[in-house]
Scaffold this motif. Structure first.
Motif, PDB file in Angstrom:
ATOM      1  N   PRO A 121       0.813  -1.242  -0.101  1.00  0.00           N
ATOM      2  CA  PRO A 121      -0.056  -0.030   0.206  1.00  0.00           C
ATOM      3  C   PRO A 121       0.764   1.406   0.097  1.00  0.00           C
ATOM      4  CG  PRO A 121      -0.727  -1.705   1.720  1.00  0.00           C
ATOM      5  CD  PRO A 121       0.472  -1.963   1.184  1.00  0.00           C
ATOM      6  N   VAL A 122       0.243   2.344  -0.514  1.00  0.00           N
ATOM      7  CA  VAL A 122       1.080   3.662  -0.779  1.00  0.00           C
ATOM      8  C   VAL A 122       0.344   4.434   0.268  1.00  0.00           C
ATOM      9  CG1 VAL A 122      -0.366   4.196  -2.540  1.00  0.00           C
ATOM     10  CG2 VAL A 122       1.872   5.286  -2.106  1.00  0.00           C
ATOM     11  N   THR A 123       0.919   5.355   0.969  1.00  0.00           N
ATOM     12  CA  THR A 123       0.299   6.377   1.963  1.00  0.00           C
ATOM     13  C   THR A 123       0.767   7.813   1.318  1.00  0.00           C
ATOM     14  OG1 THR A 123       2.472   6.422   3.260  1.00  0.00           O
ATOM     15  CG2 THR A 123       0.647   5.103   3.751  1.00  0.00           C
ATOM     16  N   SER A 124      -0.162   8.743   1.640  1.00  0.00           N
ATOM     17  CA  SER A 124       0.093  10.289   1.547  1.00  0.00           C
ATOM     18  C   SER A 124       0.153  10.335  -0.114  1.00  0.00           C
ATOM     19  CB  SER A 124       1.396  10.772   2.041  1.00  0.00           C
ATOM     20  OG  SER A 124       1.173  10.498   3.491  1.00  0.00           O
ATOM     21  N   VAL A 126       2.213   0.519  -4.195  1.00  0.00           N
ATOM     22  CA  VAL A 126       3.560   0.677  -4.929  1.00  0.00           C
ATOM     23  C   VAL A 126       3.883  -0.371  -5.345  1.00  0.00           C
ATOM     24  CG1 VAL A 126       6.037   1.037  -4.328  1.00  0.00           C
ATOM     25  CG2 VAL A 126       4.316   2.358  -3.221  1.00  0.00           C
ATOM     26  N   VAL A 127       4.166  -0.542  -6.828  1.00  0.00           N
ATOM     27  CA  VAL A 127       4.474  -1.840  -7.450  1.00  0.00           C
ATOM     28  C   VAL A 127       5.808  -1.864  -8.017  1.00  0.00           C
ATOM     29  CG1 VAL A 127       1.894  -2.549  -8.414  1.00  0.00           C
ATOM     30  CG2 VAL A 127       3.508  -0.669  -9.830  1.00  0.00           C
ATOM     31  N   LEU A 128       6.622  -1.000  -8.204  1.00  0.00           N
ATOM     32  CA  LEU A 128       7.961  -1.024  -8.405  1.00  0.00           C
ATOM     33  C   LEU A 128       8.545   0.244  -7.737  1.00  0.00           C
ATOM     34  CD1 LEU A 128      10.257  -1.947 -10.348  1.00  0.00           C
ATOM     35  CD2 LEU A 128       9.287  -0.373 -12.247  1.00  0.00           C
ATOM     36  N   ASP A 129       9.550  -0.157  -7.006  1.00  0.00           N
ATOM     37  CA  ASP A 129      10.481   0.832  -6.295  1.00  0.00           C
ATOM     38  C   ASP A 129      11.952   0.596  -6.426  1.00  0.00           C
ATOM     39  OD1 ASP A 129      11.477   2.466  -4.361  1.00  0.00           O
ATOM     40  OD2 ASP A 129      10.516   1.635  -2.578  1.00  0.00           O
ATOM     41  N   LEU A 130      12.366   1.823  -7.141  1.00  0.00           N
ATOM     42  CA  LEU A 130      13.902   2.003  -7.563  1.00  0.00           C
ATOM     43  C   LEU A 130      14.562   2.720  -6.499  1.00  0.00           C
ATOM     44  CD1 LEU A 130      13.602   2.375 -11.399  1.00  0.00           C
ATOM     45  CD2 LEU A 130      13.556   0.399 -10.139  1.00  0.00           C
TER      46      LEU A 130
END
Length: 402
Positions: A5-8, A21-25
């Motif tokens: 899950p993403v916040t803010s 969030v499906v991709l975090d670099l």
């Protein structure tokens, strides 16, 4: 690390705060901020994450605090050829007729279709968002442009508002389905706010009063599409219902359902590809850097790949690029924590002096044209190497081998 899950955060289309969030670099330099060659000091870095909205299904940047301007690249032959195919397809479908008024949305790297449309007798009008009724156009082209708009709802509504009652919006996009199929995680970059599935585009278009009348597929970048949209209730909408071009749209929508373009777990599989691709490049560079490596193509996708693999100026002598705007600069994210310099960007004429054993190509679509343009690479005993998804050597006959 899977989807989480993403916040803010709020969606750039529907405004919901529900997404994953499906991709975090992680922390990445801005892909359009090229430091001067020889500059020292660390790059400014910023979070780079893709979020998939649970409300509307738009894949998008979570945030973008960067403000650099993207230097315009040279239009490659592959993009010119794709544009010509698209213009031919639109004309064959009766959507780009001689005498029609045409405008084009700006794009830093989408090339231009206007010359080819003018050759077919269309009249070019200036790009003037917010035009009144007399300035509305019969055809509006957007080649890889709309993804640069932070406010996606305003961007699509503005484009719809520029159309005459029977006007056509031709959107050329690199769809999320292609990104998933080709594991192109490094398509994610600051400044590219949206990553469209065709599924999402069709739904969003209907919300601003547009309906699809055709879709065409092209090989560029592993698979791009042109989606033609017209005002709902127009004569064109009725005439093109059930057209052959819409059969291709149905196939793409079926393929996207199978790929899970609206499923955060399916899209989140891109995360694993980051490690796979970066590890493969790092290992190949370690094996060959003593022999002399040069890169080709200072593209945004190369920035993320080089940074993820930890490749520096000690590993790669230079990156060659045809864009004069990038000469004398260097690749962001390639300075080593141990003091290794960034990789400089040089003009193609430098290839002769560098005499590399290996030239690593960061934009696979350029392979045929660069081999034709720079025969001296292979003539002097060098080889081209396609960088991703894992480095592959190009044999003299053009066949790629592991």
């Amino acid at each position: 690390m899977g989807a989480r899950p993403v916040t803010s955060w709020r969606c750039r289309w529907c405004g919901t705060d529900d997404g994953s969030v499906v991709l975090d670099l992680g922390e990445q330099p801005a892909a359009d901020a090229f430091p001067p060659a020889g500059a020292t000091g660390a790059d400014d870095v910023y979070p780079l994450r893709m979020v998939l909205c649970a409300g509307c299904g738009l894949a998008q940047l979570e945030e973008d605090p960067t403000d650099a301007d993207e230097p315009r690249g040279i239009e490659p032959a592959a993009l010119v050829a794709q544009a010509r195919e698209a213009v031919d397809d639109l004309a064959a479908a009766g959507l780009a007729a001689s005498g029609a008024r045409v405008a084009e949305q700006p794009s830093p790297h989408g090339g231009s279709w206007l010359g080819q449309l003018a050759e077919r007798g269309l009249t070019i009008v200036p790009d003037e968002p917010g035009a009144d009724d007399e300035q509305r156009v019969d055809l509006l082209v957007d080649s890889l442009g709309m993804m640069h708009d932070a406010d996606q709802r305003a961007a699509l509504a503005d484009r719809a508002g520029r159309l005459a009652p029977e006007g056509v919006l031709a959107l050329h996009v690199h769809p999320l389905g292609t990104i998933l199929r080709t594991s192109a995680w490094n398509a994610l970059r600051h400044g590219h706010y949206a990553y469209y599935s065709v599924t999402w585009l069709v739904r969003a278009a209907r919300e601003v009063g547009l309906v699809p009348v055709g879709l065409w597929r092209y090989a560029l970048y592993g698979g791009t599409v042109v989606l033609a949209l017209v005002p709902a209730g127009s004569r064109r909408a009725a005439e093109h219902a059930g057209s052959a071009a819409l059969a291709d749209l149905d196939q793409v929508l079926d393929d996207e359902r199978a790929a899970g373009v609206t499923d955060p777990d399916a899209v989140g599989r891109l995360q694993a590809e980051v490690t796979t691709t970066a590890t493969a490049l790092r290992a190949w560079v370690d094996d060959h850097c003593a022999e002399g490596i040069v890169g080709y193509g200072a593209a945004s996708r190369a920035v993320a790949l080089l940074a993820a693999a930890g490749v520096t100026g000690r590993d790669v002598r230079a990156v060659v690029d045809a864009s004069a705007a990038k000469h004398g600069l260097s690749m962001p994210g390639t300075a080593g924590a141990d003091g290794a310099p960034r990789i400089p960007i040089v003009e193609p004429a430098a290839l002769g002096g560098l005499r590399p054993r290996w030239v690593v190509l960061f934009v696979p679509d350029l392979l045929d044209e660069v081999r034709r343009a720079y025969p001296e690479v292979e003539a002097s005993g060098g080889s081209w190497v396609v960088a991703e998804p894992a480095p592959v050597v190009v044999a003299p006959d053009g066949v790629t081998t592991r």
